[in-house]
Structures are given as C-alpha cells and as structure tokens.
Write an enzyme that holds these catalytic residues in place. Structure first.
Site, PDB file in Angstrom:
ATOM      1  N   GLN A   1       0.824  -1.202   0.000  1.00 49.12           N
ATOM      2  CA  GLN A   1       0.000   0.000   0.000  1.00 49.12           C
ATOM      3  C   GLN A   1       0.865   1.262   0.000  1.00 49.12           C
ATOM      4  O   GLN A   1       0.476   2.300   0.546  1.00 49.12           O
ATOM      5  CB  GLN A   1      -0.948  -0.006   1.197  1.00 49.12           C
ATOM      6  CG  GLN A   1      -2.134  -0.931   1.027  1.00 49.12           C
ATOM      7  CD  GLN A   1      -3.059  -0.504  -0.104  1.00 49.12           C
ATOM      8  OE1 GLN A   1      -3.180   0.670  -0.431  1.00 49.12           O
ATOM      9  NE2 GLN A   1      -3.703  -1.471  -0.731  1.00 49.12           N
ATOM     10  N   SER A   2       2.006   1.196  -0.652  1.00 48.13           N
ATOM     11  CA  SER A   2       2.949   2.312  -0.660  1.00 48.13           C
ATOM     12  C   SER A   2       2.385   3.551  -1.348  1.00 48.13           C
ATOM     13  O   SER A   2       1.946   3.500  -2.500  1.00 48.13           O
ATOM     14  CB  SER A   2       4.233   1.891  -1.374  1.00 48.13           C
ATOM     15  OG  SER A   2       5.035   3.007  -1.670  1.00 48.13           O
ATOM     16  N   ASN A   3       2.432   4.666  -0.623  1.00 53.11           N
ATOM     17  CA  ASN A   3       2.056   5.952  -1.226  1.00 53.11           C
ATOM     18  C   ASN A   3       3.087   6.390  -2.262  1.00 53.11           C
ATOM     19  O   ASN A   3       2.744   6.983  -3.281  1.00 53.11           O
ATOM     20  CB  ASN A   3       1.949   7.021  -0.137  1.00 53.11           C
ATOM     21  CG  ASN A   3       0.829   6.736   0.833  1.00 53.11           C
ATOM     22  OD1 ASN A   3      -0.316   6.598   0.454  1.00 53.11           O
ATOM     23  ND2 ASN A   3       1.175   6.627   2.108  1.00 53.11           N
TER      24      ASN A   3
END
Length: 343
Positions: A87-89
């Site tokens: 879920q890396s921004n």
C-alpha cells in the site's frame, strides 16, 4: 552551534540548479484548524496541505519525484523501478508520475496480494504500472529484486533507474522539502508568524529537507518528526545523513547533526501500518472537527503524537503549530478494518 545563514534567494538559486520536472500543484495551502485547536484546548494549529499536491490524490512523495525523476530523465532513463509495501504511497505517486511522463514503471510491492485491489494498489494498476507482488522479509531483499529487474530491462534494450527509498537518490526527496520550507516560510511570514513548531510523520527525507532549510536560513522552527516505522537504524541519524547529502547536492556549506534532530518512535505502537487507540482517536477527531482526513499508517500516528504533546503541556499554548499533512488518504480504503462506528 554556529550556523551558516543563507538568503531565500541564494537557497532558491541552489535548488534551481538541479534538474526537475513539474508534477505538483504548488504552493499547497496553509490552513488554520481552529475547531481542532479549540477541541484540544491547545495552541493555534495550522495544516500544511501536502495531501493536496495534486498528482494521483496527492502526498509528499510528489514533491520528491519532481527531483528524482528530473535527475532520471537527465540520465536518459525510460524505465523506473522501485519497491515498497503493497500500500505504498510512494509507489502510487511514482506510477502516476511515470504515466504522466511516458516512462515505464515497474513496482515490487511487498505483502499479500488481495483478491480485489484496493487503495494505493488499485491506483498502481490503473496508472499502468507493471505491478509485481512479492513477499520478502527485509527492504534490502526488495531492492535486490529491483536490481535484478534492472538487468532484465537493460537486456531488453531499456535504460532503467532503480529508486532506493533509503539511500542515494533519496536525498533528492530532502531537496524537495528544502523547497517546501521556502514555501512555508513565506506563508508564515504573511501571517506574521516567525516562530513555529512543525510536526510531521517522517523518519527520512521529508524531515531531512526541513531540517536543512531551517539551518541554512537560520529559522526559529522546532521540528518534530514522528516515526511511522521501527527499523535497525536510528531515525535521527538517517534524517541527518539525508539532510547532509542534500546539502552536498545543493553545494551548501551547512551541516546537520543527528544530535539536533528530534524524531520520536514512541507513537509507532505494535508496528508499521498497525493502528493504535491513539491514532484512531486522532484520525476521527481531525475528521470530526475539520472535515479533513488523515491516513491510518502515517499522519494519524503523527497527529497522535501532537495531541499527546498538547495535552501533556509540552507545547507553549501561544506558539503556533504547523502539522505537515503528507497525504496517504487512499490507504483509508485498504486499512478500513480498524474502524468501528460509534453506537
């Protein structure tokens, strides 16, 4: 410690010497959060809205990418390879930036692949990234996969650049927050504010840039980083190293010492991306008082730290506090199992 003081013009000139692509909608607003301040009985609170940088639902990494991709394009790159959590921004904004610039994007995302993509992962796919979900134990393992992919990309006739979030190229993220500090300085001066405390979620480049700018300009800012992740590294040392690497890139005679960095790890809770009772309260309180949404991984924990400092009397109630909202809102839709509606 003796500080070398530069003018705003000199610092801007140094930044302008580096390659850059324009991806963000700048300046981002500085908004007063009067109802939140009243609810806490604390100092005046302002939000620096870097969740509104524009690209792919915003976030601080868009500023980073202006310089990271600027350098990559100068080096003739046609492919960007990077990796982080599922879920890396950063990966979400990288995928969107690559789409905007016509670059191939390969993402190694660490975690368990869901049956239905949600949050940042969904946006990675929509932006056309080559998404490769893996499960590794440590960040170096993820970077090793990126390096292996770079070999394959070169064999295919492409010119890839591997973006390592913790080393080397990461200092360009700090450069971008030197630029942000100039923006914030002007906004505070318009409000007649010369002194301020600045709170943010960071243990790396974003805080490093603010620290470097504060020392270069001789600003009376108290910068407090709230770390979202616990590693074998000492956050203050990482922040200082990245700040000093950024100073070298900008050819500044300024040195940042780890001893002068305030970065706190006590609000991480049980682990990275795992909410705490305090972060849940912070997220809900900000939404209910300001209609402004934090994220459960980064900014909610930083706000929990700020709230704790206000309630414990650690902050001067007359001195304004700037909360740097670094984004991450799409994660709300992936980490939604923590929320239980009040009866």
């Amino acid at each position: 410690m003796q500080r070398t003081t530069l003018t705003v013009a000199e610092l801007r000139q140094a930044i302008d010497q580096l390659p850059r692509v324009h991806l963000a909608v700048l300046p981002t607003p500085l908004e007063e959060a009067a109802r939140l301040s009243d609810a806490l009985g604390g100092p005046p609170i302002f939000f620096k809205r870097d969740d509104l940088t524009g690209l792919a639902l915003g976030g601080n990494k868009t500023r980073h990418l202006e310089f990271i991709l600027g350098e990559a394009l100068q080096q003739g790159a046609d492919t960007i390879i990077t990796g982080a959590s599922i879920q890396s921004n950063f990966c979400r904004q990288t995928a969107a930036a690559c789409a905007k610039l016509g670059l191939r994007c390969v993402l190694y995302l660490n975690g368990e692949e869901p049956n239905v993509p949600q949050g940042n992962l969904l946006l990675d796919h929509l932006a056309g990234a080559d998404v490769r979900v893996v499960q590794v134990r440590q960040l170096p393992d993820l970077i090793a996969l990126c390096e292996e992919a770079a070999v394959a990309e070169r064999q295919a006739g492409r010119n890839p650049i591997v973006v390592d979030l913790w080393h080397g190229i990461a200092s360009l993220g700090s450069v971008s927050y030197v630029d942000c500090a100039l923006e914030l300085k002007e906004q505070l001066e318009e409000l007649g504010l010369l002194r301020a405390s600045i709170y943010l979620s960071s243990a790396t480049a974003t805080q490093g840039g603010l620290e470097l700018a504060a020392r270069a300009l001789g600003l009376d800012w108290q910068i407090v980083g709230i770390s979202p992740i616990r590693t074998d590294l000492v956050p203050a040392e990482v922040v200082a190293d990245l700040a000093n690497e950024a100073a070298q890139r900008l050819k500044l005679d300024v040195c940042v010492s780890a001893a002068d960095i305030e970065n706190q790890e006590q609000y991480i809770g049980p682990g990275y991306a795992l909410p705490t009772t305090e972060s849940r309260e912070a997220l809900e309180l900000v939404a209910e008082t300001e209609g402004l949404f934090l994220d459960p991984v980064y900014t909610a924990k930083a706000m929990a730290g700020l709230i704790d400092h206000i309630r414990s009397g650690a902050l001067d109630p007359s001195q304004p506090v700037i909360f740097l909202h670094t984004g991450g809102t799409p994660a709300l839709f992936a980490f939604n199992d923590w929320y239980v509606p009040s009866e």
